[in-house]
Design a protein around this motif. Structure first.
Motif, PDB file in Angstrom:
ATOM      1  N   CYS A  35      -3.773  -5.621  -5.111  1.00 39.87           N
ATOM      2  CA  CYS A  35      -2.882  -6.580  -4.456  1.00 39.87           C
ATOM      3  C   CYS A  35      -3.351  -6.766  -3.021  1.00 39.87           C
ATOM      4  O   CYS A  35      -3.736  -5.800  -2.363  1.00 39.87           O
ATOM      5  N   CYS A  92      -1.482  -7.830  -0.540  1.00 40.55           N
ATOM      6  CA  CYS A  92      -0.386  -7.878   0.447  1.00 40.55           C
ATOM      7  C   CYS A  92      -0.317  -6.679   1.386  1.00 40.55           C
ATOM      8  O   CYS A  92       0.189  -6.789   2.499  1.00 40.55           O
ATOM      9  N   GLY A  93      -0.796  -5.551   0.919  1.00 35.35           N
ATOM     10  CA  GLY A  93      -0.895  -4.400   1.823  1.00 35.35           C
ATOM     11  C   GLY A  93       0.410  -3.827   2.357  1.00 35.35           C
ATOM     12  O   GLY A  93       0.446  -3.327   3.484  1.00 35.35           O
ATOM     13  N   CYS A  94       1.477  -3.875   1.577  1.00 33.04           N
ATOM     14  CA  CYS A  94       2.728  -3.228   2.012  1.00 33.04           C
ATOM     15  C   CYS A  94       2.435  -1.735   2.213  1.00 33.04           C
ATOM     16  O   CYS A  94       1.801  -1.109   1.359  1.00 33.04           O
ATOM     17  N   PHE A  97       4.014   1.017   2.075  1.00 34.39           N
ATOM     18  CA  PHE A  97       4.599   2.070   1.233  1.00 34.39           C
ATOM     19  C   PHE A  97       4.098   2.016  -0.204  1.00 34.39           C
ATOM     20  O   PHE A  97       4.516   2.808  -1.035  1.00 34.39           O
ATOM     21  N   CYS A  98       3.223   1.057  -0.512  1.00 36.72           N
ATOM     22  CA  CYS A  98       2.883   0.788  -1.917  1.00 36.72           C
ATOM     23  C   CYS A  98       1.454   1.206  -2.248  1.00 36.72           C
ATOM     24  O   CYS A  98       0.509   0.813  -1.562  1.00 36.72           O
ATOM     25  N   THR A 118      -0.354   0.332  -4.822  1.00 37.75           N
ATOM     26  CA  THR A 118      -1.187  -0.804  -5.251  1.00 37.75           C
ATOM     27  C   THR A 118      -1.733  -1.524  -4.026  1.00 37.75           C
ATOM     28  O   THR A 118      -2.892  -1.920  -3.987  1.00 37.75           O
ATOM     29  N   GLY A 119      -0.873  -1.684  -3.014  1.00 38.07           N
ATOM     30  CA  GLY A 119      -1.298  -2.349  -1.788  1.00 38.07           C
ATOM     31  C   GLY A 119      -2.488  -1.628  -1.156  1.00 38.07           C
ATOM     32  O   GLY A 119      -3.392  -2.258  -0.621  1.00 38.07           O
ATOM     33  N   GLY A 129       4.843  -4.525 -11.817  1.00 39.52           N
ATOM     34  CA  GLY A 129       3.752  -3.552 -11.867  1.00 39.52           C
ATOM     35  C   GLY A 129       2.798  -3.803 -10.709  1.00 39.52           C
ATOM     36  O   GLY A 129       3.223  -4.043  -9.579  1.00 39.52           O
ATOM     37  N   GLY A 151       0.338  -5.850  -8.380  1.00 40.29           N
ATOM     38  CA  GLY A 151       0.027  -7.233  -8.004  1.00 40.29           C
ATOM     39  C   GLY A 151       1.219  -8.054  -7.586  1.00 40.29           C
ATOM     40  O   GLY A 151       2.372  -7.684  -7.790  1.00 40.29           O
ATOM     41  N   GLU A 152       0.904  -9.180  -6.984  1.00 41.52           N
ATOM     42  CA  GLU A 152       1.927 -10.102  -6.510  1.00 41.52           C
ATOM     43  C   GLU A 152       1.901 -11.348  -7.406  1.00 41.52           C
ATOM     44  O   GLU A 152       0.969 -12.148  -7.340  1.00 41.52           O
ATOM     45  N   ALA A 169       7.012 -10.329  -3.216  1.00 42.14           N
ATOM     46  CA  ALA A 169       7.122  -9.776  -1.863  1.00 42.14           C
ATOM     47  C   ALA A 169       7.614 -10.835  -0.887  1.00 42.14           C
ATOM     48  O   ALA A 169       7.809 -10.547   0.286  1.00 42.14           O
TER      49      ALA A 169
HETATM   50 FE1  SF4 Z   1       3.485  -5.212  -1.640  1.00 40.09          FE
HETATM   51 FE2  SF4 Z   1       4.173  -5.713  -4.196  1.00 40.09          FE
HETATM   52 FE3  SF4 Z   1       1.613  -5.911  -3.414  1.00 40.09          FE
HETATM   53 FE4  SF4 Z   1       2.755  -3.517  -3.549  1.00 40.09          FE
HETATM   54  S1  SF4 Z   1       2.360  -4.896  -5.260  1.00 40.09           S
HETATM   55  S2  SF4 Z   1       1.435  -4.301  -1.871  1.00 40.09           S
HETATM   56  S3  SF4 Z   1       4.837  -3.995  -2.933  1.00 40.09           S
HETATM   57  S4  SF4 Z   1       3.303  -7.153  -2.701  1.00 40.09           S
END
Ligand code: SF4
Ligand code: SAH
Length: 348
Positions: A116, A118-120, A122-123, A125-126, A164, A166-167, A200
């Motif tokens: 993903c 987005c790089g949140c 806390f995540c 996947t990010g 799961g 990805g965005e 997100a």
């Molecule tokens: Fe953010 Fe969702 Fe991507 Fe995780 S999967 S980084 S929470 S957008």
């Protein structure tokens, strides 16, 4: 001659596209429906199992590919209520899918991208960064993976969450194509109200999704109610700050007549203060919303902790006082790193 990876996957074709393809080969119309039923009602897994005349089956097998993702790793929680499968795609990339068994429900959590962008913070996947988009067929195949298995046990999937890896709205076309395939009453016929797409906060995606008229639930991962804090947790907030995000959420609710779900992972000392709860109350003043609270799931790269029971009580008291509907989502799967935000291609 197309190489194998250039060929479309059988699961990537919509019913219309499959019908057009068969029609171009001179096949009768009724065959499309029989084939569709075999794919999406009997969940068959090989060209040889398709109800087609031999010549057509051979041609289909020559011109398309059909990858059934196989399980390369599996983790099951001790109580068997949560299971995470690592599914291997045709190019060797892997995505994680989670099956959650509740008393009545069987819910699948599926992915829309490998990684993903987005790089949140806390995540997990990010933390991987973006690897690639999933095709519609690869999204659909994750659902069929569980459906096939549950059906063999006399059960079936009742709920679907796109939460799961990805965005979904940064893979908009493929996600919506997959959803249409899953909703098709001639196929799986998944009820739209039992599907939730979580974003997100990709504002153009929310606006476009409102116009699709699919009747699917929308969840927005909010996690903070001030731009200052949300920017620190979710970099995407710089692009789509709270003002524009809530405007889009209100438009979605108005257009669809549905409540919007707002996801909030409670992080000790970060977003669990009564002040944040009050900011949240102010933000949702004109939005029919339901707040889904969850405790932060631990991930290796994020040092923070889940909120304490006391902080949770103080936070929810503010929501209660303002009569904002909320639920605390049961924490599931964290022991096997299958909880929200813990999914990673590497698995364990
Ligand atoms: Fe953010 Fe969702 Fe991507 Fe995780 S999967 S980084 S929470 S957008
Ligand atoms: N990209 C989409 C959907 C996948 S993430 C989105 O962000 O909404 C699925 C959910 O897990 C989101 O609500 C996300 O914010 C949440 N999440 C991510 N990391 C988490 C963590 N460590 N603990 C709890 N929830 C987390």
């Amino acid at each position: 001659m197309l190489t194998d990876t250039q060929k479309p996957d059988l699961y990537d074709l919509s019913r219309e596209a499959l019908g057009a393809l068969l029609a171009s080969w001179g096949a009768p119309r009724t065959l499309t429906l029989e084939l569709w039923h075999a794919l999406y009602r009997q969940w068959v897994t090989g060209f040889e199992a398709l109800p087609l005349p031999e010549a057509l089956r051979v041609r289909l097998a020559a011109e398309l590919r059909w990858h059934i993702p196989h399980v390369s790793d599996r983790l099951e929680a001790p109580d068997s209520a949560t299971r995470k499968d690592l599914l291997e795609l045709a190019d060797g990339q892997r995505v994680e899918v989670v099956l959650l068994r509740y008393r009545q429900r069987r819910s699948a959590c599926i992915s829309t991208q490998v990684g993903c962008a987005c790089g949140c913070v806390f995540c997990a996947t990010g933390g991987m960064g973006f690897v690639r988009q999933l095709t519609p067929g690869e999204i659909v195949a994750q659902v069929l993976h569980f459906q096939r298995e549950l059906a063999a046990q006399g059960e079936s999937l009742s709920n679907l969450v796109l939460m799961g890896m990805g965005e979904p709205f940064l893979n908009y076309e493929n996600t919506v194509a997959a959803l249409r395939q899953l909703l098709d009453p001639q196929g799986l016929g998944f009820p739209p109200r039992r599907i939730t797409v979580s974003t997100a906060g990709i504002v153009p995606g929310i606006r476009r999704f409102a116009e699709e008229g699919l009747g699917i639930n929308l969840a927005i991962s909010l996690h903070a109610a001030t731009d200052e804090l949300r920017e620190r947790l979710m970099p995407i907030n710089q692009r789509y700050p709270l003002g524009t995000l809530f405007e889009a959420a209100r438009a979605y609710a108005a257009r669809t007549g549905r409540r919007v779900m707002l996801e909030w992972a409670l992080i000790a000392g970060v977003n669990d203060s009564p002040a944040q709860a009050e900011a949240l109350v102010a933000q949702v003043a004109e939005l029919p919303a339901h707040i889904n609270l969850i405790l932060l799931n631990p991930t290796p790269a994020y040092p923070e902790h889940p909120a304490t029971p006391e902080a949770v009580a103080d936070f929810t008291a503010v929501l209660d006082a303002a009569k904002i509907p909320h639920t605390m989502r049961q924490r599931r799967g964290s022991a096997i790193a299958a909880g929200c935000g813990q999914l990673r291609a590497q698995g364990r």
